[in-house]
Design a protein around this motif. Structure first.
Motif, PDB file in Angstrom:
ATOM      1  N   ARG A   1       9.572  10.011   2.005  1.00 14.90           N
ATOM      2  CA  ARG A   1       8.634  10.369   0.742  1.00 14.90           C
ATOM      3  C   ARG A   1       7.181  10.614   1.328  1.00 14.90           C
ATOM      4  NH1 ARG A   1      10.959   9.031  -4.479  1.00 14.90           N
ATOM      5  NH2 ARG A   1      13.111   9.101  -3.908  1.00 14.90           N
ATOM      6  N   THR A   2       6.625  11.264   0.747  1.00 10.02           N
ATOM      7  CA  THR A   2       5.138  11.672   1.285  1.00 10.02           C
ATOM      8  C   THR A   2       4.093  10.615   0.770  1.00 10.02           C
ATOM      9  OG1 THR A   2       4.390  13.094  -0.905  1.00 10.02           O
ATOM     10  CG2 THR A   2       5.480  14.095   0.781  1.00 10.02           C
ATOM     11  N   LEU A   3       2.925  10.645   1.219  1.00  8.07           N
ATOM     12  CA  LEU A   3       1.994   9.511   0.915  1.00  8.07           C
ATOM     13  C   LEU A   3       1.594   9.846  -0.422  1.00  8.07           C
ATOM     14  CD1 LEU A   3       0.712   7.300   2.178  1.00  8.07           C
ATOM     15  CD2 LEU A   3      -1.118   8.640   3.144  1.00  8.07           C
ATOM     16  N   GLU A   4       1.485  11.041  -0.865  1.00  7.25           N
ATOM     17  CA  GLU A   4       1.225  11.291  -2.276  1.00  7.25           C
ATOM     18  C   GLU A   4       2.144  10.635  -3.369  1.00  7.25           C
ATOM     19  OE1 GLU A   4      -1.750  12.181  -3.777  1.00  7.25           O
ATOM     20  OE2 GLU A   4      -2.492  12.061  -1.567  1.00  7.25           O
ATOM     21  N   GLU A   5       3.594  11.139  -3.078  1.00  6.77           N
ATOM     22  CA  GLU A   5       4.561  10.381  -3.900  1.00  6.77           C
ATOM     23  C   GLU A   5       4.493   9.088  -3.779  1.00  6.77           C
ATOM     24  OE1 GLU A   5       8.343  13.590  -3.316  1.00  6.77           O
ATOM     25  OE2 GLU A   5       7.706  12.499  -1.440  1.00  6.77           O
ATOM     26  N   CYS A   6       4.194   8.358  -2.898  1.00  3.17           N
ATOM     27  CA  CYS A   6       4.159   6.811  -2.672  1.00  3.17           C
ATOM     28  C   CYS A   6       2.861   6.536  -3.539  1.00  3.17           C
ATOM     29  CB  CYS A   6       3.712   6.146  -1.121  1.00  3.17           C
ATOM     30  SG  CYS A   6       5.574   6.551  -0.190  1.00  3.17           S
ATOM     31  N   LYS A   7       1.949   7.075  -3.580  1.00  2.00           N
ATOM     32  CA  LYS A   7       0.771   6.770  -4.426  1.00  2.00           C
ATOM     33  C   LYS A   7       0.964   6.792  -6.041  1.00  2.00           C
ATOM     34  CE  LYS A   7      -2.819   8.007  -1.279  1.00  2.00           C
ATOM     35  NZ  LYS A   7      -4.005   9.124  -0.874  1.00  2.00           N
ATOM     36  N   SER A   8       2.003   7.918  -6.252  1.00  2.00           N
ATOM     37  CA  SER A   8       2.226   8.120  -7.587  1.00  2.00           C
ATOM     38  C   SER A   8       3.335   7.009  -8.080  1.00  2.00           C
ATOM     39  CB  SER A   8       3.005   9.521  -7.582  1.00  2.00           C
ATOM     40  OG  SER A   8       3.434   9.815  -8.950  1.00  2.00           O
ATOM     41  N   MET A   9       4.163   6.668  -7.175  1.00  3.77           N
ATOM     42  CA  MET A   9       5.045   5.747  -7.430  1.00  3.77           C
ATOM     43  C   MET A   9       4.449   4.001  -7.778  1.00  3.77           C
ATOM     44  SD  MET A   9       7.963   6.387  -4.543  1.00  3.77           S
ATOM     45  CE  MET A   9       8.948   4.959  -4.994  1.00  3.77           C
ATOM     46  N   ILE A  10       3.424   4.006  -6.759  1.00  2.33           N
ATOM     47  CA  ILE A  10       2.631   2.623  -6.978  1.00  2.33           C
ATOM     48  C   ILE A  10       1.919   2.699  -8.304  1.00  2.33           C
ATOM     49  CG2 ILE A  10       0.547   1.580  -6.037  1.00  2.33           C
ATOM     50  CD1 ILE A  10       1.801   1.769  -3.259  1.00  2.33           C
TER      51      ILE A  10
ATOM     52  N   THR B   1       0.870  -1.073   0.100  1.00  2.00           N
ATOM     53  CA  THR B   1       0.020   0.026  -0.155  1.00  2.00           C
ATOM     54  C   THR B   1       0.933   1.267   0.125  1.00  2.00           C
ATOM     55  OG1 THR B   1       0.021   0.183   2.370  1.00  2.00           O
ATOM     56  CG2 THR B   1      -1.845  -1.142   1.576  1.00  2.00           C
ATOM     57  N   PRO B   2       0.465   2.382  -0.290  1.00  2.00           N
ATOM     58  CA  PRO B   2       1.143   3.616  -0.379  1.00  2.00           C
ATOM     59  C   PRO B   2       1.903   3.902   1.183  1.00  2.00           C
ATOM     60  CG  PRO B   2      -0.867   4.043  -1.679  1.00  2.00           C
ATOM     61  CD  PRO B   2      -1.012   2.630  -1.026  1.00  2.00           C
ATOM     62  N   LYS B   3       1.131   3.398   2.118  1.00  2.01           N
ATOM     63  CA  LYS B   3       1.317   3.699   3.558  1.00  2.01           C
ATOM     64  C   LYS B   3       2.628   2.732   3.819  1.00  2.01           C
ATOM     65  CE  LYS B   3      -0.785   3.648   8.115  1.00  2.01           C
ATOM     66  NZ  LYS B   3      -1.963   3.299   8.921  1.00  2.01           N
ATOM     67  N   SER B   4       2.432   1.546   3.557  1.00  8.16           N
ATOM     68  CA  SER B   4       3.559   0.517   3.792  1.00  8.16           C
ATOM     69  C   SER B   4       5.001   0.848   3.044  1.00  8.16           C
ATOM     70  CB  SER B   4       3.019  -0.996   3.427  1.00  8.16           C
ATOM     71  OG  SER B   4       3.055  -1.381   1.999  1.00  8.16           O
ATOM     72  N   LEU B   5       4.679   1.353   1.822  1.00 10.27           N
ATOM     73  CA  LEU B   5       5.842   1.785   0.888  1.00 10.27           C
ATOM     74  C   LEU B   5       6.452   2.900   1.553  1.00 10.27           C
ATOM     75  CD1 LEU B   5       7.271   1.560  -1.503  1.00 10.27           C
ATOM     76  CD2 LEU B   5       5.830   3.126  -2.832  1.00 10.27           C
ATOM     77  N   LYS B   6       5.695   3.782   2.020  1.00 10.53           N
ATOM     78  CA  LYS B   6       6.263   5.039   2.756  1.00 10.53           C
ATOM     79  C   LYS B   6       7.071   4.658   3.958  1.00 10.53           C
ATOM     80  CE  LYS B   6       4.445   9.298   5.066  1.00 10.53           C
ATOM     81  NZ  LYS B   6       5.949   9.842   5.511  1.00 10.53           N
ATOM     82  N   ARG B   7       6.432   3.601   4.509  1.00 11.96           N
ATOM     83  CA  ARG B   7       7.178   3.223   5.859  1.00 11.96           C
ATOM     84  C   ARG B   7       8.587   2.441   5.690  1.00 11.96           C
ATOM     85  NH1 ARG B   7       2.752   0.845   9.154  1.00 11.96           N
ATOM     86  NH2 ARG B   7       2.845  -0.713   7.662  1.00 11.96           N
ATOM     87  N   MET B   8       8.472   1.658   4.456  1.00 20.44           N
ATOM     88  CA  MET B   8       9.567   0.887   4.270  1.00 20.44           C
ATOM     89  C   MET B   8      10.682   1.926   3.529  1.00 20.44           C
ATOM     90  SD  MET B   8      11.075  -2.038   4.493  1.00 20.44           S
ATOM     91  CE  MET B   8      12.638  -2.493   3.870  1.00 20.44           C
TER      92      MET B   8
END
Length: 140
Positions: A110-119, A95-102
């Motif tokens: 990274r921001t949550l928005e950046e992680c959403k974009s990466m996913i 998830t964007p949240k788990s990606l941000k945490r890792m």
């Protein structure tokens, strides 16, 4: 030295009787040399499955196929381990949240928005998360 020459060198090393073929016994020695264990029966089955000319022995091309298949299996196992590290929420996806945490654990803020974009770049089915197959595509 290219990959093919390297495989040939390894093949020749384990072809103890220098007949240009690897027997189940020689395959057992090969696996033992790299720290693995293969029973006589497993070695016979492996040779039987990979033997293209039906002589009960592995030729060089058969041996190369074996090495490449094992290598591919190891890559997939490594990717599964990496996926588990990113997944963290037990949902079977990143998830964007788990990606941000890792990423934060790895020193990448990274921001949550950046992680959403990466996913989103690798989210093939558009569900907003990465399953293992999508993660694999991303890692290739």
């Amino acid at each position: 030295m290219d990959k093919h020459q390297e495989y040939e060198r390894v093949f020749n090393h384990f072809d103890e009787n220098k007949d240009g073929k690897i027997s189940p016994e020689e395959l057992q020695q090969c696996v033992k040399a790299i720290g693995g264990e293969l029973s006589r029966e497993e070695a016979e089955v492996a040779v039987e499955v990979l033997d293209t000319d039906g002589d009960g022995l592995l030729g060089l091309e058969d041996f190369i196929r074996l090495v490449e298949e094992v290598g591919e299996e190891e890559k997939v196992n490594d990717m599964k381990e990496a996926f588990k590290m990113y997944e963290m929420e037990g949902c079977g996806c990143i998830t964007p949240k788990s990606l941000k945490r890792m990423l934060s654990r790895l020193g990448e803020s990274r921001t949550l928005e950046e992680c959403k974009s990466m996913i989103a770049q690798f989210d093939l089915n558009g569900d907003g998360v990465l399953n293992f197959d999508e993660f694999r595509v991303m890692m290739l």
